[in-house]
Write an enzyme that holds these catalytic residues in place. Structure first.
Site, mmCIF file in Angstrom:
data_model
loop_
_atom_site.group_PDB
_atom_site.id
_atom_site.type_symbol
_atom_site.label_atom_id
_atom_site.label_comp_id
_atom_site.label_asym_id
_atom_site.label_seq_id
_atom_site.Cartn_x
_atom_site.Cartn_y
_atom_site.Cartn_z
ATOM 1 N N GLU A 1 75.270 27.078 36.714
ATOM 2 C CA GLU A 1 74.401 25.963 36.299
ATOM 3 C C GLU A 1 74.991 25.220 35.120
ATOM 4 O OE1 GLU A 1 71.928 23.329 34.559
ATOM 5 O OE2 GLU A 1 72.400 25.146 33.447
ATOM 6 N N GLU A 2 75.689 25.968 34.235
ATOM 7 C CA GLU A 2 76.164 25.374 32.976
ATOM 8 C C GLU A 2 77.415 24.525 33.199
ATOM 9 O OE1 GLU A 2 74.569 25.356 30.260
ATOM 10 O OE2 GLU A 2 73.209 27.080 30.267
ATOM 11 N N ASP B 1 74.036 32.256 35.463
ATOM 12 C CA ASP B 1 75.268 32.233 34.665
ATOM 13 C C ASP B 1 75.009 32.168 33.165
ATOM 14 O OD1 ASP B 1 74.269 29.618 35.284
ATOM 15 O OD2 ASP B 1 76.111 28.751 34.498
ATOM 16 N N HIS C 1 71.367 28.042 23.606
ATOM 17 C CA HIS C 1 72.817 27.834 23.425
ATOM 18 C C HIS C 1 73.296 28.272 22.039
ATOM 19 C CE1 HIS C 1 73.700 24.903 26.997
ATOM 20 N NE2 HIS C 1 72.702 25.741 27.277
ATOM 21 N N ARG D 1 55.990 17.961 33.045
ATOM 22 C CA ARG D 1 55.580 16.555 33.019
ATOM 23 C C ARG D 1 55.955 15.901 34.346
ATOM 24 N NH1 ARG D 1 58.756 12.221 31.497
ATOM 25 N NH2 ARG D 1 57.255 11.346 30.056
HETATM 26 ZN ZN ZN Z 1 69.973 26.786 31.013
#
Ligand code: ZN
Length: 388
Positions: free
Chosen positions: A127-128, A69, A359, A170
């Protein structure tokens, strides 16, 4: 296949779609997977694609994920393949995630004879902020191969911060949990000159803003940070009128599952009881966003080893600290061990320290990251399946 992946990515970049239904993107994914001999299904509740690749020999199943998305951002990159959907942009690089996962599917399909087990390819919408991964888990993506996957991997590209073609990871927390707190302090309006005849929600709201910071520093271990930021304060109309209500909106970030669990009650308690102490009420809504994204240490070790082997000895760096953003792959990593990695896609020639970040309407991602994403994802699946 770098040129083909770049062409696919450009095609996707022109048609960014937001949310849980991404029909044009979904159609391109289905077309790109044709002929690879995969078992392909699409979502019922959301516009997802799940493809299962069966190896020639039996073995466990692993999952690779790419989100599909875009964001409600108006593109300002000037790229030749710039967004044709006005007001929307692949400003978080999910177009590269789709192309990278298609690349991994091709690499793995070509090695079917070597594969002992199955690979579940998870093409995820929403996802957003739309919890797309949770819908796909509810629809059975983790068991799509007929058994629960034993590991899950995802890569996120970065348009700055990380040098091009460098993978970072990590052990433990990779990204924060992100929740929202909404408080409405309800008092009684009146004349600003006679506050004793009213019940002032403004002073109470101000006290709550400060007390939330005291919760952060007095109730949580300083070595496991908590961030509370009140980003919106709203009350009143003019200087001499005491309003009926005052509102606060805050974002709440935590970096461990323990603190994510503990924090709502403490923030709600402070807000409600400060209001009560002054004879007012506070209506508090606490909304859970994405949980903490937690990497399995052994899977991060695998990612380091695989990346150095397939990309180069300098292609991996350990991330010094988690990212304060949140990511819904967290839902997958709550269920199965795995790794969420970052991949530098800073445009060649730009300084990672100053390039526009994900973004941003100016965020640009270098196609040279695509073969790395494909190779590392495929390498992770091959390596994990070889373990049995
Ligand atoms: Zn993303």
């Amino acid at each position: 296949m770098a040129a083909e992946l770049a062409a696919l990515r450009h095609d996707l970049h022109r048609i960014p779609e937001q949310g849980l239904e991404v029909p044009m993107t979904q159609a391109r994914v289905l077309a790109a997977l044709e002929g690879l001999g995969l078992e392909v299904t699409t979502g019922t509740a959301v516009g997802s694609v799940v493809a299962v690749l069966r190896g020639a020999r039996p073995g466990p199943a692993v999952l690779l994920r790419g989100d599909m998305d875009a964001l409600p951002v108006t593109e300002e990159t000037g790229e030749p393949f710039t967004s044709e959907h006005t007001g929307f942009m692949h400003a978080c690089g999910h177009d590269l995630h789709v192309a990278g996962l298609v690349g991994a599917a091709r690499l793995l399909a070509a090695r079917r004879e070597e594969l002992a087990g199955s690979v579940v390819l998870m093409f995820q919408p929403g996802e957003e902020g739309f919890h797309g991964a949770r819908y796909m888990i509810d629809e059975g993506v983790l068991d799509a191969a007929g058994e629960r996957v034993v590991a899950a991997y995802a890569i996120h590209v970065a348009s700055s911060n990380t040098p091009l073609r460098v993978v970072t990871g990590r052990a433990g927390t990779a990204m924060a949990a992100s929740d929202q707190l909404y408080v409405t302090v309800r008092g009684r309006g009146g004349h600003g000159s006679m506050p004793h005849l009213a019940a002032d929600p403004v002073t109470v709201a101000a006290e709550i803003v400060l007390a939330l910071q005291t919760v952060v520093t007095r109730q949580f271990d300083a070595h496991d940070p908590v961030v509370v930021s009140v980003g919106r304060v709203a009350a009143g109309t003019t200087d001499n009128v005491i309003p009926e209500t005052a509102q606060l909106d805050a974002t709440v970030r935590t970096f461990s599952r323990e603190h994510h669990e503990a924090i709502p009650d403490r923030l709600v308690r402070v807000a409600e009881n400060i209001a009560a102490a002054h004879g007012l009420t506070a209506e508090v809504t606490y909304e859970r966003g994405y949980p903490v994204t937690v990497n399995d240490p052994a899977e991060v070790d695998r990612a380091e080893r695989v990346t150095r082997a397939v990309v180069g000895p300098d292609a991996y760096e350990t991330a010094k600290q988690p990212v304060s953003g949140a990511e819904d792959f967290a839902y997958v990593l709550q269920e199965v061990p795995g790794a969420f990695l970052f991949l530098g896609a800073t445009p060649a020639g730009e300084d990672p320290a100053t390039a526009p970040y994900n973004h941003s309407p100016q965020a640009r991602f270098d196609d040279a990251a695509l073969p790395v994403a494909a190779a590392v994802l495929a390498g992770l699946a091959l390596d994990r399946l070889a373990e049995g």
